[in-house]
Scaffold this motif. Structure first.
Motif, mmCIF file in Angstrom:
data_model
loop_
_atom_site.group_PDB
_atom_site.id
_atom_site.type_symbol
_atom_site.label_atom_id
_atom_site.label_comp_id
_atom_site.label_asym_id
_atom_site.label_seq_id
_atom_site.Cartn_x
_atom_site.Cartn_y
_atom_site.Cartn_z
ATOM 1 N N GLU A 80 0.839 -1.208 0.000
ATOM 2 C CA GLU A 80 0.000 0.000 0.000
ATOM 3 C C GLU A 80 0.872 1.256 0.000
ATOM 4 O O GLU A 80 0.599 2.214 -0.746
ATOM 5 C CB GLU A 80 -0.936 0.012 1.216
ATOM 6 C CG GLU A 80 -2.072 -0.977 1.110
ATOM 7 C CD GLU A 80 -2.891 -1.109 2.381
ATOM 8 O OE1 GLU A 80 -4.055 -1.513 2.265
ATOM 9 O OE2 GLU A 80 -2.377 -0.827 3.493
ATOM 10 N N ARG A 83 2.514 1.606 -3.436
ATOM 11 C CA ARG A 83 1.542 2.025 -4.454
ATOM 12 C C ARG A 83 1.249 3.519 -4.433
ATOM 13 O O ARG A 83 0.757 4.062 -5.406
ATOM 14 C CB ARG A 83 0.245 1.229 -4.333
ATOM 15 C CG ARG A 83 0.370 -0.208 -4.818
ATOM 16 C CD ARG A 83 0.618 -0.257 -6.319
ATOM 17 N NE ARG A 83 0.689 -1.626 -6.789
ATOM 18 C CZ ARG A 83 1.791 -2.198 -7.252
ATOM 19 N NH1 ARG A 83 2.918 -1.523 -7.293
ATOM 20 N NH2 ARG A 83 1.763 -3.450 -7.677
ATOM 21 N N ASP A 87 3.921 1.880 -9.396
ATOM 22 C CA ASP A 87 3.126 0.702 -9.759
ATOM 23 C C ASP A 87 4.046 -0.458 -10.150
ATOM 24 O O ASP A 87 3.768 -1.207 -11.076
ATOM 25 C CB ASP A 87 2.167 1.057 -10.904
ATOM 26 C CG ASP A 87 1.085 0.003 -11.067
ATOM 27 O OD1 ASP A 87 0.651 -0.570 -10.057
ATOM 28 O OD2 ASP A 87 0.686 -0.255 -12.217
ATOM 29 N N PRO A 89 5.861 -3.927 -10.607
ATOM 30 C CA PRO A 89 5.345 -5.303 -10.585
ATOM 31 C C PRO A 89 5.662 -5.978 -9.244
ATOM 32 O O PRO A 89 6.763 -5.835 -8.706
ATOM 33 C CB PRO A 89 6.082 -5.982 -11.735
ATOM 34 C CG PRO A 89 6.417 -4.859 -12.661
ATOM 35 C CD PRO A 89 6.722 -3.685 -11.764
ATOM 36 N N ILE A 106 -5.215 -8.154 -4.852
ATOM 37 C CA ILE A 106 -5.657 -7.945 -6.242
ATOM 38 C C ILE A 106 -5.956 -6.473 -6.489
ATOM 39 O O ILE A 106 -5.573 -5.920 -7.525
ATOM 40 C CB ILE A 106 -6.876 -8.827 -6.558
ATOM 41 C CG1 ILE A 106 -6.451 -10.302 -6.617
ATOM 42 C CG2 ILE A 106 -7.547 -8.405 -7.866
ATOM 43 C CD1 ILE A 106 -7.595 -11.283 -6.660
ATOM 44 N N LYS A 107 -6.614 -5.820 -5.535
ATOM 45 C CA LYS A 107 -6.923 -4.394 -5.679
ATOM 46 C C LYS A 107 -5.656 -3.539 -5.742
ATOM 47 O O LYS A 107 -5.673 -2.446 -6.290
ATOM 48 C CB LYS A 107 -7.821 -3.917 -4.539
ATOM 49 C CG LYS A 107 -9.242 -4.415 -4.665
ATOM 50 C CD LYS A 107 -10.104 -3.950 -3.509
ATOM 51 C CE LYS A 107 -11.508 -4.499 -3.646
ATOM 52 N NZ LYS A 107 -12.366 -4.149 -2.510
ATOM 53 N N LEU A 108 -4.575 -4.058 -5.193
ATOM 54 C CA LEU A 108 -3.296 -3.340 -5.222
ATOM 55 C C LEU A 108 -2.489 -3.666 -6.481
ATOM 56 O O LEU A 108 -1.312 -3.326 -6.569
ATOM 57 C CB LEU A 108 -2.490 -3.656 -3.959
ATOM 58 C CG LEU A 108 -3.061 -3.042 -2.682
ATOM 59 C CD1 LEU A 108 -2.410 -3.659 -1.445
ATOM 60 C CD2 LEU A 108 -2.884 -1.530 -2.687
ATOM 61 N N ASN A 109 -3.131 -4.317 -7.435
ATOM 62 C CA ASN A 109 -2.531 -4.571 -8.749
ATOM 63 C C ASN A 109 -1.272 -5.433 -8.680
ATOM 64 O O ASN A 109 -0.229 -5.071 -9.212
ATOM 65 C CB ASN A 109 -2.239 -3.246 -9.465
ATOM 66 C CG ASN A 109 -1.928 -3.471 -10.931
ATOM 67 O OD1 ASN A 109 -2.407 -4.398 -11.547
ATOM 68 N ND2 ASN A 109 -1.100 -2.601 -11.482
ATOM 69 N N ILE A 110 -1.395 -6.599 -8.043
ATOM 70 C CA ILE A 110 -0.255 -7.516 -7.997
ATOM 71 C C ILE A 110 -0.142 -8.279 -9.312
ATOM 72 O O ILE A 110 -1.118 -8.442 -10.033
ATOM 73 C CB ILE A 110 -0.362 -8.495 -6.813
ATOM 74 C CG1 ILE A 110 -1.661 -9.294 -6.901
ATOM 75 C CG2 ILE A 110 -0.195 -7.782 -5.493
ATOM 76 C CD1 ILE A 110 -1.695 -10.501 -6.008
ATOM 77 N N LEU A 111 1.041 -8.743 -9.586
ATOM 78 C CA LEU A 111 1.300 -9.530 -10.785
ATOM 79 C C LEU A 111 0.898 -10.991 -10.556
ATOM 80 O O LEU A 111 0.340 -11.637 -11.431
ATOM 81 C CB LEU A 111 2.783 -9.431 -11.122
ATOM 82 C CG LEU A 111 3.286 -9.967 -12.423
ATOM 83 C CD1 LEU A 111 2.601 -9.282 -13.607
ATOM 84 C CD2 LEU A 111 4.791 -9.754 -12.527
ATOM 85 N N SER A 130 5.113 -14.995 -14.450
ATOM 86 C CA SER A 130 4.999 -13.564 -14.170
ATOM 87 C C SER A 130 6.017 -12.760 -14.973
ATOM 88 O O SER A 130 5.697 -11.697 -15.508
ATOM 89 C CB SER A 130 5.191 -13.303 -12.676
ATOM 90 O OG SER A 130 4.157 -13.910 -11.940
ATOM 91 N N GLN A 137 5.006 -6.971 -21.852
ATOM 92 C CA GLN A 137 4.817 -5.524 -21.713
ATOM 93 C C GLN A 137 6.037 -4.764 -22.237
ATOM 94 O O GLN A 137 5.909 -3.744 -22.909
ATOM 95 C CB GLN A 137 4.562 -5.158 -20.247
ATOM 96 C CG GLN A 137 3.253 -5.658 -19.714
ATOM 97 C CD GLN A 137 3.143 -5.498 -18.207
ATOM 98 O OE1 GLN A 137 4.046 -5.020 -17.530
ATOM 99 N NE2 GLN A 137 2.002 -5.926 -17.666
#
Length: 149
Positions: A80, A83, A87, A89, A106-111, A130, A137
């Motif tokens: 957190e 973030r 961002d 990975p 998941i909400k924290l945009n994990i790979l 991963s 990308q």
């Protein structure tokens, strides 16, 4: 363009794990996949190392792999904080498969969210998967940059 293997090996990884015995075993697996692995023993140490190198192009991390249940600040809290500024990975290796924790991650945009116990081959396979996402990308960005030039 770099090959996938060269790209993966060149990633700079921050590994946050508290238990010294299992950390040493994990480091061996990570060092087979990456040339540059930095270790942090707790969430606060991980966050401070991330901040220390964030703006240094030569030393900034490309990937963070962390446990959730670590001392000082847990992995979710560390992520957190990260973030709020980046961002990067992020992969969790954890024994925590609590629904609420998984959703927070998941909400924290994990790979990736890898639940243990896993054998070494499973962890290596998940990390490789991963890294392939990151490589995709990377190649898409290169192609986009070339089309703009």
């Amino acid at each position: 363009m770099r090959s996938y293997d060269h790209y993966r090996k060149s990633l700079k990884v921050l590994f946050v794990k508290s238990n010294s015995y299992s950390r040493n075993i994990s480091i061996k697996v990570l060092e087979e996949n990456f040339d540059n692995v930095t270790i942090a023993e707790n969430g606060l140490d991980g966050y401070m190392k991330f901040l220390k190198y964030k703006n240094d192009e030569e030393k900034c991390f490309d990937l963070i792999i962390s446990e959730i249940n670590i001392p000082k600040i847990n992995g979710i809290e560390m992520l957190e904080k990260i973030r709020t500024v980046d961002d990067i990975p992020f992969i969790f290796l954890t024994t925590d498969n609590n629904h609420t924790t998984v959703l927070k991650a998941i909400k924290l945009n994990i790979l990736s969210y890898i639940v243990r116990p896993l054998n070494v081959a499973s962890v290596a396979k998940s990390i490789n998967k991963s890294c392939r996402k990151l490589y995709k990308q990377y190649t898409q960005k290169l192609k986009s940059d070339e089309s703009l030039a």
